[in-house]
Design an enzyme around this catalytic site. Sequence first.
Site, mmCIF file in Angstrom:
data_model
loop_
_atom_site.group_PDB
_atom_site.id
_atom_site.type_symbol
_atom_site.label_atom_id
_atom_site.label_comp_id
_atom_site.label_asym_id
_atom_site.label_seq_id
_atom_site.Cartn_x
_atom_site.Cartn_y
_atom_site.Cartn_z
ATOM 1 N N ASP A 133 2.017 7.574 -5.720
ATOM 2 C CA ASP A 133 1.804 6.965 -4.408
ATOM 3 C C ASP A 133 0.831 5.795 -4.497
ATOM 4 O OD1 ASP A 133 2.245 6.561 -1.721
ATOM 5 O OD2 ASP A 133 0.764 8.050 -1.052
ATOM 6 N N SER A 158 -4.869 4.803 5.083
ATOM 7 C CA SER A 158 -4.203 5.000 3.789
ATOM 8 C C SER A 158 -4.340 3.753 2.941
ATOM 9 C CB SER A 158 -2.717 5.306 4.012
ATOM 10 O OG SER A 158 -2.561 6.513 4.698
ATOM 11 N N HIS A 206 3.550 4.353 -0.225
ATOM 12 C CA HIS A 206 4.226 4.552 1.045
ATOM 13 C C HIS A 206 3.801 3.505 2.072
ATOM 14 C CE1 HIS A 206 0.416 6.786 1.871
ATOM 15 N NE2 HIS A 206 0.657 6.404 3.154
#
Length: 769
Positions: free
Chosen positions: A534, A619, A504
């Site tokens: 992911d 992230s 993402h």
Amino acid sequence: MDIGKKHVIPKSQYRRKRREFFHNEDREENLNQHQDKQNIDNTTSKKADKQIHKDSIDKHERFKNSLSSHLEQRNRDVNENKAEESKSNQGSKSAYNKDHYLTDDVSKKQNSLDSVDQDTEKSKYYEQNTEATLSTNSTDKVESTDMRKLSSDKNKVGHEEQHVLSKPSEHDKETRIDFESSRTDSDSSMQTEKIKKDSSDGNKSSNLKSEVISDKSNSVPILSESDDEVNNQKPLTLPEEQKLKRQQSQNEQTKTYTYGDSEQNDKSNHENDLSHHTPSISDDKDYVMREDHIVDDNPDNDINTPSLSKIDDDRKLDEKIHVEDKHKQNADSSETVGYQSQSSASHRSTEKRNMAINDHDKLNGQKPNTKTSANNNQKKATSKLNKGRATNNNYSAILKKFWMMYWPKLVILMGIIILIVILNAIFNNVNKNDRMNDNNDADAQKYTTTMKNANNAVKSVVTVENETSKDSSLPKDKASQDEVGSGVVYKKSGDTLYIVTNAHVVGDKENQKITFSNNKSVVGKVLGKDKWSDLAVVKATSSDSSVKEIAIGDSNNLVLGEPILVVGNPLGVDFKGTVTEGIISGLNRNVPIDFDKDNKYDMLMKAFQIDASVNPGNSGGAVVNREGKLIGVVAAKISMPNVENMSFAIPVNEVQKIVKELETKGKIDYPDVGVKMKNIASLNSFERQAVKLLGKVKNGVVVDQVDNNGLADQSGLKKGDVITELDGKLLEDDLRFRQIIFSHKDDLKSITAKIYRDGKEKEINIKLK
């Protein structure tokens, strides 16, 4: 003191003569009583003593009569002597001296003969008793003692008599007494000794004796020493005084050297007796001074008191004479030999007299002097206290002297001791600090290693920037924003860098801006990505040697509570290289992820939970252990009100499997069985009745659609089938069904499913290829 017939004497002289008279008379009576009644018990003796005191009044009257007669005779003798002196003064001086000498000598020898006769009569009287020797010697000793007392007081008495005879007192009492008998006894011993001395001269002795006999028939008046002193106001002649002193010196010498201890005992006993009867009397002079103002005619006091004071005064006089005559012993050694026998007799009489006094005290029933005992105890206590004080003073003096002699050495020694104590304390403190430092060093070493590894990890973490329309972090957020994340250099081959990050983060763009820790930037290319895991791989080229690949750990050995570090770039480049610390808060977590942002979860991500601070921009960042090894990649965070520090990371072992395929293939192939499903928990009652669900079935999925010729169709699945178990595991929902199917992407083997069809339980095998 007026005693009648116009005779007046001083009070002190009257009292002294009265005491002497009573003392001599009582001593004889007591000694005789002791010899006659020595075998009688104490009760009888006390009765006899009381009778003696009852007769004391008669003695007092006898003393007054005797003294009165004596004074009348003395006045007559004085007048006769004055007449004879006037006649003798008319003659020549030599004749006067001769006559005066003969008169004195004749009178003295007559007194000696009278005393000899009296002694003979007394000896006959005492021979009738069983112990005549004891009584005679005791009486002789008392008489010689009285003679010494009278001779020592003769000067004072003579002057007092002459003064008082001329001026009689109005307050004196009348007393008649014949003192001749008492004076005869007191002078007998001295005259006897003179006669014995003269008899040794031969012819001179016979002549003197004849003269004495002739003079005795004519009744020549004899003057006593005190009378002679009153008339002539002169002391004894020198030869007489010397002979008297020699005799007394010899007696005192024998008593002092032979019976010193007995006299001391007698003295202590008489002092105790004196404390019972009379106040303390220091000497005769002070006593006379007090008696000049106080008149006391109590017979009992006159009987008891003189005997004690007399003995004390006799001892004082004997001691004085003994000291004076020590200087004359060498010159008088020849004469001393002649008196040795008499000294032995005096010694025996002294011993017997002491025994008699003790017996007399016992017969009188005198009580011990408790006051004297108390005083003695007090003196002993005082002496002990003084000794203790003296001892303390001696110790203080010794300590002071020791300090004055050795104080420099003592000061140096004390300084050395203090220095040793201080150094010991310092060394102990240093050792303690060393031990603490060792412990701290161990912790610091670990911490330093951790920080070193963290710094190395920082060099392996980069910033990945990409524009995306939506944010895939939890919770769901539909607002488009510029996505900024982190990446980890997991492999370096020359100048080529392989970076892993989240799918993402890279989004749909192929190129990504990579910024290193030294603020240098390069453009990287996305090699592959997988939305179900992911994860994405970006390839970049850089010749910067400061960029390092990170060490890979093992996520299969993670321990709950294990310390971890999170390295990332929260909020973009401005805060790149941020390190936060935490622990592993949970293992094997299934986190639902919505990849397409349709408000419907698409996949369950298998991850472990951490409590380190994770913010937007972290992230794709690295999760490292204390050794600086990569154990996971930050994937998601729960962003909900009242929820803090709940972040999740993909285990590094799963990451390695996926990135390998992404490097080579650019994608991940998952098995597709060709079915669509609904969760039982979301069905209403009509749908439950349609599929004929039993009441006991709570969880699972219902097959809503089956693709033709798909793996599910080939396996026999039909619409309306209810799957409750897959591959031996309970199914909660459709996300769990996809997770189990995707877990067999590598082996693609058939799995067993437990289903309910038309209300009946059934098992089928689902093919994955």
